[in-house]
Motif scaffolding. Structure first.
Motif, PDB file in Angstrom:
ATOM      1  N   MET A 118      43.793 -93.782 -19.669  1.00  0.00           N
ATOM      2  CA  MET A 118      42.509 -93.836 -20.376  1.00  0.00           C
ATOM      3  C   MET A 118      42.606 -94.746 -21.609  1.00  0.00           C
ATOM      4  N   LEU A 119      43.749 -94.684 -22.294  1.00  0.00           N
ATOM      5  CA  LEU A 119      43.959 -95.548 -23.455  1.00  0.00           C
ATOM      6  C   LEU A 119      43.943 -97.016 -23.051  1.00  0.00           C
ATOM      7  N   LEU A 120      44.685 -97.353 -22.019  1.00  0.00           N
ATOM      8  CA  LEU A 120      44.754 -98.739 -21.572  1.00  0.00           C
ATOM      9  C   LEU A 120      43.420 -99.210 -21.008  1.00  0.00           C
ATOM     10  N   TRP A 121      42.741 -98.335 -20.305  1.00  0.00           N
ATOM     11  CA  TRP A 121      41.428 -98.675 -19.745  1.00  0.00           C
ATOM     12  C   TRP A 121      40.429 -98.965 -20.864  1.00  0.00           C
ATOM     13  N   SER A 122      40.415 -98.094 -21.866  1.00  0.00           N
ATOM     14  CA  SER A 122      39.504 -98.284 -23.001  1.00  0.00           C
ATOM     15  C   SER A 122      39.837 -99.560 -23.761  1.00  0.00           C
ATOM     16  N   TYR A 123      41.120 -99.817 -23.929  1.00  0.00           N
ATOM     17  CA  TYR A 123      41.542-101.029 -24.624  1.00  0.00           C
ATOM     18  C   TYR A 123      41.106-102.276 -23.851  1.00  0.00           C
ATOM     19  N   TRP A 124      41.307-102.246 -22.547  1.00  0.00           N
ATOM     20  CA  TRP A 124      40.920-103.372 -21.708  1.00  0.00           C
ATOM     21  C   TRP A 124      39.418-103.641 -21.802  1.00  0.00           C
ATOM     22  N   GLN A 125      38.618-102.596 -21.741  1.00  0.00           N
ATOM     23  CA  GLN A 125      37.169-102.749 -21.832  1.00  0.00           C
ATOM     24  C   GLN A 125      36.748-103.289 -23.197  1.00  0.00           C
ATOM     25  N   THR A 126      37.415-102.836 -24.248  1.00  0.00           N
ATOM     26  CA  THR A 126      37.092-103.308 -25.594  1.00  0.00           C
ATOM     27  C   THR A 126      37.388-104.789 -25.743  1.00  0.00           C
ATOM     28  N   VAL A 127      38.514-105.216 -25.195  1.00  0.00           N
ATOM     29  CA  VAL A 127      38.939-106.608 -25.324  1.00  0.00           C
ATOM     30  C   VAL A 127      38.102-107.539 -24.458  1.00  0.00           C
ATOM     31  N   CYS A 128      37.832-107.147 -23.233  1.00  0.00           N
ATOM     32  CA  CYS A 128      37.262-108.062 -22.239  1.00  0.00           C
ATOM     33  C   CYS A 128      35.746-108.028 -22.130  1.00  0.00           C
ATOM     34  N   THR A 129      35.088-107.058 -22.731  1.00  0.00           N
ATOM     35  CA  THR A 129      33.634-106.967 -22.630  1.00  0.00           C
ATOM     36  C   THR A 129      32.963-108.002 -23.529  1.00  0.00           C
ATOM     37  N   SER A 130      32.045-108.767 -22.967  1.00  0.00           N
ATOM     38  CA  SER A 130      31.313-109.766 -23.734  1.00  0.00           C
ATOM     39  C   SER A 130      30.371-109.101 -24.732  1.00  0.00           C
ATOM     40  N   THR A 131      30.176-109.753 -25.867  1.00  0.00           N
ATOM     41  CA  THR A 131      29.278-109.204 -26.883  1.00  0.00           C
ATOM     42  C   THR A 131      27.816-109.343 -26.505  1.00  0.00           C
ATOM     43  N   GLY A 132      27.522-110.117 -25.477  1.00  0.00           N
ATOM     44  CA  GLY A 132      26.140-110.254 -25.013  1.00  0.00           C
ATOM     45  C   GLY A 132      25.386-111.330 -25.769  1.00  0.00           C
ATOM     46  N   PRO A 133      24.650-112.190 -25.050  1.00  0.00           N
ATOM     47  CA  PRO A 133      23.910-113.278 -25.706  1.00  0.00           C
ATOM     48  C   PRO A 133      22.592-112.796 -26.297  1.00  0.00           C
ATOM     49  N   VAL A 134      22.128-113.499 -27.310  1.00  0.00           N
ATOM     50  CA  VAL A 134      20.796-113.245 -27.865  1.00  0.00           C
ATOM     51  C   VAL A 134      19.764-113.814 -26.902  1.00  0.00           C
ATOM     52  N   PRO A 135      18.734-113.058 -26.530  1.00  0.00           N
ATOM     53  CA  PRO A 135      17.730-113.554 -25.574  1.00  0.00           C
ATOM     54  C   PRO A 135      17.096-114.869 -26.015  1.00  0.00           C
ATOM     55  N   LYS A 136      16.699-115.662 -25.044  1.00  0.00           N
ATOM     56  CA  LYS A 136      16.154-116.986 -25.324  1.00  0.00           C
ATOM     57  C   LYS A 136      14.849-116.934 -26.106  1.00  0.00           C
ATOM     58  N   LYS A 137      14.134-115.822 -26.009  1.00  0.00           N
ATOM     59  CA  LYS A 137      12.843-115.753 -26.696  1.00  0.00           C
ATOM     60  C   LYS A 137      12.991-115.764 -28.215  1.00  0.00           C
ATOM     61  N   PHE A 138      14.201-115.507 -28.726  1.00  0.00           N
ATOM     62  CA  PHE A 138      14.431-115.535 -30.168  1.00  0.00           C
ATOM     63  C   PHE A 138      14.745-116.944 -30.671  1.00  0.00           C
ATOM     64  N   LYS A 139      14.956-117.865 -29.753  1.00  0.00           N
ATOM     65  CA  LYS A 139      15.214-119.246 -30.138  1.00  0.00           C
ATOM     66  C   LYS A 139      13.895-119.911 -30.502  1.00  0.00           C
ATOM     67  N   ILE A 159      33.371-106.075 -32.260  1.00  0.00           N
ATOM     68  CA  ILE A 159      32.928-104.736 -31.886  1.00  0.00           C
ATOM     69  C   ILE A 159      31.415-104.712 -32.075  1.00  0.00           C
ATOM     70  N   SER A 160      30.705-104.496 -30.981  1.00  0.00           N
ATOM     71  CA  SER A 160      29.259-104.674 -31.007  1.00  0.00           C
ATOM     72  C   SER A 160      28.580-103.631 -30.123  1.00  0.00           C
ATOM     73  N   TYR A 161      27.306-103.886 -29.839  1.00  0.00           N
ATOM     74  CA  TYR A 161      26.530-102.971 -29.001  1.00  0.00           C
ATOM     75  C   TYR A 161      27.159-102.768 -27.634  1.00  0.00           C
ATOM     76  N   THR A 162      27.700-103.813 -27.050  1.00  0.00           N
ATOM     77  CA  THR A 162      28.185-103.742 -25.673  1.00  0.00           C
ATOM     78  C   THR A 162      29.522-103.025 -25.520  1.00  0.00           C
ATOM     79  N   ASN A 163      30.352-103.003 -26.554  1.00  0.00           N
ATOM     80  CA  ASN A 163      31.687-102.409 -26.403  1.00  0.00           C
ATOM     81  C   ASN A 163      32.035-101.391 -27.484  1.00  0.00           C
ATOM     82  N   TYR A 164      31.038-100.963 -28.265  1.00  0.00           N
ATOM     83  CA  TYR A 164      31.340-100.011 -29.334  1.00  0.00           C
ATOM     84  C   TYR A 164      31.828 -98.670 -28.777  1.00  0.00           C
TER      85      TYR A 164
END
Length: 261
Positions: free
Chosen positions: A1-22, A103-108
């Protein structure tokens, strides 16, 4: 569980800001041709009126929409630009060098589980090596393997204390639905009011914002957080104040000012 959580924290993308905000090309052109700061802010505000943004920043003495001049788009609520990653991060908490990721919305959730399982693991090592450590210390033993036990115990205690402090602090932040950045600098809302508890929904709801409604998924580093990372429910206090502001008579300046204090 520790290694799995660590892997998800490291490899999960922070997610792009939607194009409508540009900003649109027309708005960018108005922004570039603006003669002063006020015209630039007005161009941004006209475009941002149709976007779901409730947080502001103070520029030129007044509250206005937050804009990233590097990414060239408006920042959604609780979004910040990370200089290390070079992008705007949704609900950014902080950039963690230990996982080489924001550390963001996607991997907090994964980050909190990583801290929890690391804390449990270090606690287990400390407890199981403590009797051997005391025996070696009591008899000043230097037999085979004693140096390994001493080293393991000391390192486990060091990690136990450091992880406990970080984990406790983030539990505190979860309890008030704040990010690390918001703890240092409280968000500004559309009425110009600075409120560090602007997103505080109560202990249970704050916890569910991170871990979701399905308790069976809480222990696992599987995404179950509520929302979309763009909009967030406000606390009842902020919502009630906004309702009162809408209902009060605009001609009564003394009454309006009272709600901004």
């Amino acid at each position: 569980m520790l290694l799995w959580s660590y892997w998800q924290t490291v490899c999960t993308s922070t997610g792009p800001v939607p194009k409508k905000f540009k900003l649109s090309d027309e708005t960018v052109e108005r922004f570039r041709k603006a003669n002063n700061e006020e015209e630039k802010l007005q161009a941004i505000e006209n475009y941002a009126n149709n976007l779901p943004i409730i947080t502001r920043t103070y520029i030129a003495g007044r509250a206005t929409y937050r804009y990233c001049f590097i990414c060239n788009h408006l920042k959604p609520d609780r979004c910040h630009h990370c200089r290390i990653c070079g992008v705007c991060v949704l609900k950014m908490d902080h950039h963690c060098p230990w996982v080489n990721n924001c550390i963001s919305y996607t991997n907090y959730k994964y980050f909190i589980l990583f801290l929890f399982y690391a804390f449990v693991f270090c606690s287990y090592i400390v407890i199981t090596t403590l009797p051997y450590f005391l025996e070696i210390w009591k008899h000043s033993s230097s037999g085979h393997g004693s140096i390994h036990v001493l080293f393991l115990f000391i390192i486990a205690v060091m990690f136990f204390l450091s992880i406990m402090s970080i984990f406790s602090y983030h539990l505190y932040l979860i309890g008030y639905n704040r990010t690390t950045l918001e703890a240092f600098r409280a968000p500004v809302f559309e009425n110009g009011r600075v409120d560090k508890n602007g997103f505080n929904l109560g202990l249970v709801n704050n916890f569910k914002q991170i871990f979701g409604n399905h308790c069976l998924l809480w222990p696992f580093p599987i995404f179950s957080s509520l929302g979309n990372g763009i909009t967030f429910p406000r606390s009842r206090e902020i919502s009630d104040r906004k309702t009162l502001l809408d209902e009060c008579d605009n001609s009564d300046e003394d009454t309006n000012d009272a709600f901004y204090v």
